[in-house]
Design an enzyme around this catalytic site. Structure first.
Site, PDB file in Angstrom:
ATOM      1  N   GLN A 176     -11.007 -34.109  -1.740  1.00 30.95           N
ATOM      2  CA  GLN A 176     -10.997 -34.087  -3.202  1.00 30.95           C
ATOM      3  C   GLN A 176     -11.793 -32.892  -3.745  1.00 30.95           C
ATOM      4  OE1 GLN A 176      -8.981 -36.258  -4.599  1.00 30.95           O
ATOM      5  NE2 GLN A 176      -9.317 -35.569  -6.700  1.00 30.95           N
ATOM      6  N   SER A 202     -12.177 -39.849  -7.972  1.00 29.43           N
ATOM      7  CA  SER A 202     -10.737 -40.023  -7.766  1.00 29.43           C
ATOM      8  C   SER A 202     -10.509 -41.353  -7.063  1.00 29.43           C
ATOM      9  CB  SER A 202     -10.181 -38.911  -6.886  1.00 29.43           C
ATOM     10  OG  SER A 202      -8.886 -39.285  -6.428  1.00 29.43           O
ATOM     11  N   ASP A 211       0.567 -42.008  -4.556  1.00 32.26           N
ATOM     12  CA  ASP A 211       1.502 -41.216  -5.359  1.00 32.26           C
ATOM     13  C   ASP A 211       2.845 -41.280  -4.641  1.00 32.26           C
ATOM     14  OD1 ASP A 211      -0.544 -40.438  -7.062  1.00 32.26           O
ATOM     15  OD2 ASP A 211      -0.975 -38.611  -5.931  1.00 32.26           O
ATOM     16  N   GLU A 257       0.931 -40.606 -15.796  1.00 37.18           N
ATOM     17  CA  GLU A 257       1.446 -40.213 -14.471  1.00 37.18           C
ATOM     18  C   GLU A 257       2.421 -41.274 -13.997  1.00 37.18           C
ATOM     19  OE1 GLU A 257      -1.634 -39.422 -11.593  1.00 37.18           O
ATOM     20  OE2 GLU A 257      -2.393 -37.692 -12.694  1.00 37.18           O
TER      21      GLU A 257
HETATM   22 ZN   LIG Z   1      -2.517 -39.960  -7.674  1.00 31.54          ZN
END
Ligand SMILES: [Zn+2]
Length: 290
Positions: A176, A202, A211, A257
């Site tokens: 990260q 995060s 994701d 997102e």
């Molecule tokens: Zn993500």
């Protein structure tokens, strides 16, 4: 003679009795209902009055935050007191990355990591497992529960001819650091902060975030795919929520997102979906771990 005497005594007795009754009657309300002016409100009661005594109506009122509630209400007079309490419980009266706290890892599947709560540099989930390669684009790891749930989700979608593939999952603190620094170099810190968590902030470090993409479209176009519609309909059944929804940017601290999902367990996912809330609101009103 005897009869006369009796008659003289009786009215006197009645008058005395009446006077006694009147006295008793007058004295009762004075004893039971002292005049209101005599009540002195404590400092806390005065403050609670400013907050419409909302503490009696909602169970997520935090007594330690009374002063923050009052000052946030003064700055946001149009917000309802309930909303004020909710927002302050989510720390929205602070700027992002101000007054940050280490998150409570005992919350397990419900760990909250955002711009106010962080994981320590050395935090690594202890039960990371690789997702089956057919459900991921390479070696992608999630925490055991989340990994199993994701495979089930991805396999069920595949039976309907849909590709829901894990593209980015667990990220270490070091990873990260590099990612965030690269984004800052490209877009500047302000812009990078809208889409990327600073190291420790995060939720990919929890091993509970994934994701996804469908292999054909780039992940940023996930919203336009059939797979996205399927996720909207079904993700919660496997314990996943859309983590950064449209219209909730202020609460989550991130722009919308369509590709980022978070495992929270089936029960919480169902509740969050039904109430149309974020993980932040779930913590502020249900978990109450301030
Ligand atoms: Zn993500």
């Amino acid at each position: 003679m005897k009869k006369r005497k009796k008659l003289k005594i009786k009215p006197l007795f009645i008058i005395i009795l009446l006077i006694i009754i009147i006295f008793i009657f007058l004295s009762i309300p004075k004893k039971n209902n002292p005049p209101k002016k005599q009540i002195k409100l404590t400092e806390e009661e005065v403050k609670m009055k400013k907050l419409n005594n909302i503490n009696k109506k909602i169970d997520y009122f935090n007594n330690d935050y009374i002063d923050r509630y009052i000052s946030y209400k003064e700055k946001n007079p149009d917000l309802s007191i309930t909303q004020v309490v909710k927002n302050v419980n989510m720390n929205l009266d602070y700027n992002y990355y101000e007054n940050t706290k280490e998150t409570n890892i005992n919350n397990k599947d419900l760990i909250l990591v955002n711009k106010y709560y962080y994981l320590k540099e050395d935090y690594v989930p202890d039960n990371l497992e690789s997702i089956n390669v057919k459900n991921a684009n390479g070696d992608r790891k999630l925490v055991s529960n989340a990994k199993k749930a994701f495979e089930e989700l991805s396999n069920t979608a595949a039976q309907e001819g849909l590709n829901i593939i894990a593209m980015s999952t667990y990220r270490s603190y070091e990873y990260q650091v590099n990612l965030y620094n690269r984004y800052v170099e490209n877009d500047g810190k302000e812009e990078a902060d809208t889409y990327s968590g600073r190291p420790g902030h995060s939720e990919h470090q929890t091993g509970l975030a994934v994701d996804v993409y469908n292999k054909n479209e780039t992940y940023t176009n996930f919203e336009k795919t059939k797979e996205f519609d399927w996720m909207q309909e079904n993700a919660y059944k496997y314990g996943f929520i859309l983590r950064f929804p449209k219209g909730k940017e202020k609460e989550t601290g991130y722009q919308y997102e369509s590709w980022h999902y978070r495992y929270v367990g089936k029960e919480a996912a169902k509740y969050i979906k039904e109430k149309d809330i974020t993980l932040e609101e779930y913590h502020a009103t249900i978990i109450k771990d301030w």
